[in-house]
Design an enzyme around this catalytic site. Structure first.
Site, mmCIF file in Angstrom:
data_model
loop_
_atom_site.group_PDB
_atom_site.id
_atom_site.type_symbol
_atom_site.label_atom_id
_atom_site.label_comp_id
_atom_site.label_asym_id
_atom_site.label_seq_id
_atom_site.Cartn_x
_atom_site.Cartn_y
_atom_site.Cartn_z
ATOM 1 N N ARG A 171 -12.118 -0.519 8.173
ATOM 2 C CA ARG A 171 -11.466 -1.078 9.349
ATOM 3 C C ARG A 171 -12.153 -0.574 10.620
ATOM 4 O O ARG A 171 -12.640 0.552 10.665
ATOM 5 C CB ARG A 171 -9.994 -0.675 9.390
ATOM 6 N N TYR A 201 -14.499 -7.479 6.033
ATOM 7 C CA TYR A 201 -14.000 -6.380 5.209
ATOM 8 C C TYR A 201 -12.481 -6.159 5.285
ATOM 9 O O TYR A 201 -11.915 -6.106 6.381
ATOM 10 C CB TYR A 201 -14.704 -5.066 5.593
ATOM 11 N N LYS A 254 -2.921 -5.533 7.281
ATOM 12 C CA LYS A 254 -2.617 -4.681 8.432
ATOM 13 C C LYS A 254 -2.221 -5.509 9.663
ATOM 14 O O LYS A 254 -1.316 -5.156 10.408
ATOM 15 C CB LYS A 254 -3.821 -3.798 8.763
ATOM 16 N N HIS A 275 4.116 1.520 7.228
ATOM 17 C CA HIS A 275 2.946 1.808 6.381
ATOM 18 C C HIS A 275 3.411 2.732 5.246
ATOM 19 O O HIS A 275 3.110 3.924 5.253
ATOM 20 C CB HIS A 275 1.886 2.492 7.261
ATOM 21 N N SER A 316 -3.953 6.335 5.850
ATOM 22 C CA SER A 316 -4.868 5.679 4.919
ATOM 23 C C SER A 316 -5.632 6.714 4.090
ATOM 24 O O SER A 316 -6.081 7.731 4.619
ATOM 25 C CB SER A 316 -5.880 4.844 5.703
ATOM 26 N N CYS A 354 -4.674 8.812 1.803
ATOM 27 C CA CYS A 354 -4.031 10.133 1.626
ATOM 28 C C CYS A 354 -3.142 10.153 0.389
ATOM 29 O O CYS A 354 -2.247 10.984 0.284
ATOM 30 C CB CYS A 354 -3.197 10.495 2.847
ATOM 31 N N ASP A 412 1.525 0.366 -0.207
ATOM 32 C CA ASP A 412 0.951 0.451 1.141
ATOM 33 C C ASP A 412 1.905 0.043 2.268
ATOM 34 O O ASP A 412 1.865 0.639 3.326
ATOM 35 C CB ASP A 412 -0.310 -0.408 1.214
ATOM 36 N N ARG A 458 -13.547 -0.024 -2.716
ATOM 37 C CA ARG A 458 -12.170 -0.438 -3.024
ATOM 38 C C ARG A 458 -12.083 -1.269 -4.291
ATOM 39 O O ARG A 458 -13.051 -1.905 -4.708
ATOM 40 C CB ARG A 458 -11.639 -1.309 -1.864
HETATM 41 C C1 OXD Z 1 -5.669 1.410 4.931
HETATM 42 C C2 OXD Z 1 -5.561 0.538 3.749
HETATM 43 O O1 OXD Z 1 -6.759 1.555 5.486
HETATM 44 O O2 OXD Z 1 -4.472 0.470 3.181
HETATM 45 O O3 OXD Z 1 -4.639 1.972 5.317
HETATM 46 O O4 OXD Z 1 -6.542 -0.108 3.361
HETATM 47 MN MN MN Z 2 -2.889 1.479 4.236
#
Ligand code: OXD
Ligand code: MN
Length: 648
Positions: A74, A216, A225, A245, A267, A269, A292, A404
């Site tokens: 991102r 991406y 998002k 989130h 993100s 974590c 998520d 990913r």
């Molecule tokens: C993020 C994702 O970046 O979920 O939070 O991809």
């Molecule tokens: Mn996320």
């Protein structure tokens, strides 16, 4: 120019027709959402060299994509919230005047789909027909986006049918920003190469999303998002619900009592790991609803009810292993798209810390050959015979750190099917939430688990969250701790101070505030002075979840401290403390203590972040009131109370 197809819904027709005229695609395809169509697009991409088909025996219906080196995560620096007034975007967002931004971006979109197909993706965020679900139409010139959206959302005819003639939706437009001249051959990953030519733009007051230049993940799969967090958080504020989130999980105790827990971590974590965890504690069962995003609505009984608006997992690959998350590995066994991982000679995939020995050689995320490391069979290097130390010194990884997998949720062996379909007691209400967790990667100070003393204290804890920055974002701050309130820093659709106020309002407006979830702050990432982790994490986190359930039931007492309620050491169940990873009792003791000096510094930095949030409103002459667009007084009060208690 292509002919705009007919749509029963006039707003859908107007959106597609408008962009057909601007973008000038060669062709328009309306996505039906069938499996045959999905696979046909994947195969078309294989033919064009944009996908590699993986070994059908090992990974049926799976494909690998490699992105351009400039397009791997991102781009927060190019993400804009374009409200009419800058102050409404707040101090944490990039802002531009919406009229100016639309002018600028329309110029960029003009002719941008020449030589390409424009896909129209009708999609649902949530189970179609559920009262919490919202709908979108994404226009894109990226077939990669189409097939990823097919996995991450519910797409196609069923959505158009549900919208009918006048159903409302969030209009989204996306282009990779790489028109093709007549006869020009396409590249494997078209995008705008220059970061300044990328725009990820939300118009919260119009409810529109415009994205240009990146193909991406969160930049391009606009349901995720951009819609489910940025636009939805604004809708939620205006309508009295919450877009967060957060993962959602279902926990069943040995007595068969069910609990639903959401958790907001930044993100990369460990949300996906916690959402699919195998509990180490015998008799406890964990099921996944989402990994998520959670949308939560207050019920008439005062409880918050949640759905996962997504349909798949866009998980970080490196580190996902049989130890950390076997259910995620199983989820990407079929029908999965991998991006920027290693291709093995037998047509399978590999990444660092997958817990699987590396192949002798493979192809890395940049498309270059890579080779097994000389002294570590679990690493790969860019040249044959390199040692682990040489590979580390070269800063080389074979799979990109933010590589990913896009995997269908239905593949998850521990999916809570009813909860995932938005059902509770067979009714489409979403599931009632018992506990909300906040967390982040914090190597020091923050204890293993800390219970908020009240809803307001819990909101304070969320507002004070921070974490080390990870590779999920293009940033020069990777590894440094940054404040990330409610793990929403990159995802607020409006002013962060108003967002805090909205959280506080959820208590004030609740039909029965005693039924709101209890709030906790957790930290699985404490490190000793020697750099080792002091808590094993993963399946051992069930020990913390059990304590939380016991607190909800009023079964155990807590150590009441200035920062919150901590567990008594004896109440953390250490049964079945065996296997590769174990709880070390001395470490546990240490991470259940209040590090007073560390906390004084921590609280001071929270105060500094509040001051930063307030500074913008103080300078803005259009904000006349002394309280509007500022950190709510109730949170300042908790900050003062905790500071005073620590200084006693
Ligand atoms: C993020 C994702 O970046 O979920 O939070 O991809
Ligand atoms: Mn996320």
């Amino acid at each position: 120019m292509a002919k705009t197809p007919k749509f029963a819904n006039a707003k859908v027709f107007a959106w597609v027709d408008k962009w057909n005229k601007v973008c000038a695609p060669d062709k328009i395809v309306v996505v039906k959402g069938t499996k045959a169509e999905h696979l046909a697009i994947c195969e078309m991409m294989v033919k064009k060299g944009q996908f590699i088909k993986l070994n059908a025996k090992k990974r049926p219906e799976c494909y690998l994509a490699r992105s351009h080196e400039s397009d791997v995560a991102r781009v927060e620096g190019r993400t804009f919230i374009c409200s009419k007034r800058e102050i409404d975007a707040g101090p944490t967002n990039h802002w531009m005047d919406p009229v100016e931004m639309k002018k600028k971006m329309t110029k960029a979109y003009t002719g941008c789909m020449k030589g390409r197909t424009m896909y129209v993706i009708p999609f649902a965020m949530g189970p179609i027909g559920n009262p919490i679900t919202q709908y979108g139409i994404e226009i894109t010139d990226s077939p990669y986006v189409v097939v990823n959206m097919n996995i991450m959302t519910r797409t196609g005819d069923a959505v158009l049918k549900h919208l009918g003639k006048d159903g409302d939706f969030i209009p989204c437009i996306h282009s990779v920003g790489a028109p093709l001249k007549k006869g020009q051959k396409d590249v494997a990953w078209p995008c705008a190469k220059n970061i300044d030519d990328k725009y990820i733009t939300q118009f919260p007051e119009d409810g529109e999303i415009w994205s240009f230049g990146s193909g991406y993940g969160g930049n391009a799969l606009l349901g995720k998002k951009c819609f489910a967090l940025r636009i939805a958080s604004k809708l939620a504020k205006d309508q009295g619900w919450m877009a967060e989130h957060m993962l959602i999980l279902t926990l069943t105790s040995p007595e068969r009592k069910q609990y639903h827990v959401t958790a907001a971590f930044p993100s990369a974590c460990g949300k996906t790991n916690l959402a699919m965890m195998l509990p180490k504690l015998k008799g406890w069962k964990l099921q996944t609803i989402g990994d998520d995003i959670a949308w939560l609505k207050p019920g008439e009984d005062g409880r918050l009810y949640a759905i996962n608006p997504e349909n798949g997992f866009f998980g970080v690959a490196p580190g996902t292993s049989n130890d950390s998350n076997p259910n995620a590995l199983k989820s990407c066994k079929k029908g999965t798209i991998f991006t920027n991982v290693v291709l093995t000679p037998d047509g399978d995939i590999w990444w660092e810390d997958m817990g699987i020995k590396a192949p002798k050689e493979g192809v890395d995320w940049k498309g270059n050959p890579c080779y097994v490391c000389k002294d570590d069979p679990y690493r790969m290097g860019p040249k044959p015979g390199m040692t682990k130390a040489e590979i580390k010194a070269a800063g080389y990884v074979a799979a990109h750190k933010n590589s990913r997998f896009t995997a269908p949720a239905e593949n998850c062996p521990v999916l809570d099917k009813a909860g995932f379909n938005g059902l509770w007691n067979k009714k489409p209400t979403g599931v009632p939430i018992d506990a909300i967790l906040f967390g982040g990667r914090r190597p020091s100070t923050i204890p293993l688990v800390n219970e908020a003393k009240s809803w307001t204290h819990g909101v304070f804890m969320g507002s004070a969250a921070g974490s080390e920055v990870t590779a999920a974002v293009i940033s020069d701050q990777i590894g440094q701790v940054r404040r990330d309130p409610m793990a929403m820093l990159p995802f607020f659709g409006y002013n962060v101070c108003d967002y805090f106020q909205h959280w506080l309002e959820m208590e004030r407006t609740s039909a029965d505030a005693t039924k709101l979830p209890k709030i906790y702050f957790v930290n699985w990432f404490r490190k000793g002075e020697d750099g080792r982790f002091m808590w094993p994490g993963f399946g051992d986190n069930s020990r913390v979840l059990k304590w939380i359930c016991q607190r909800i039931e009023g079964q155990v007492k807590a150590n009441v401290t200035p920062i919150g309620n901590l567990p008594l050491e004896k109440d953390i169940d250490l049964s079945n403390n065996e296997g590769k990873f174990k709880v070390v009792p001395e470490d546990l003791r240490a991470i259940l203590k209040v590090d007073k000096e560390g906390w004084k510094k921590e609280i001071a930095t929270v105060g500094a972040s509040y001051d930063e949030y307030d500074a913008k409103a103080s300078k803005d002459t259009t904000v006349r009131s002394k309280t509007a667009r500022r950190v709510p007084k109730a949170l300042r009060q908790i900050l003062a109370d905790v500071t005073a208690a620590l200084n006693k």
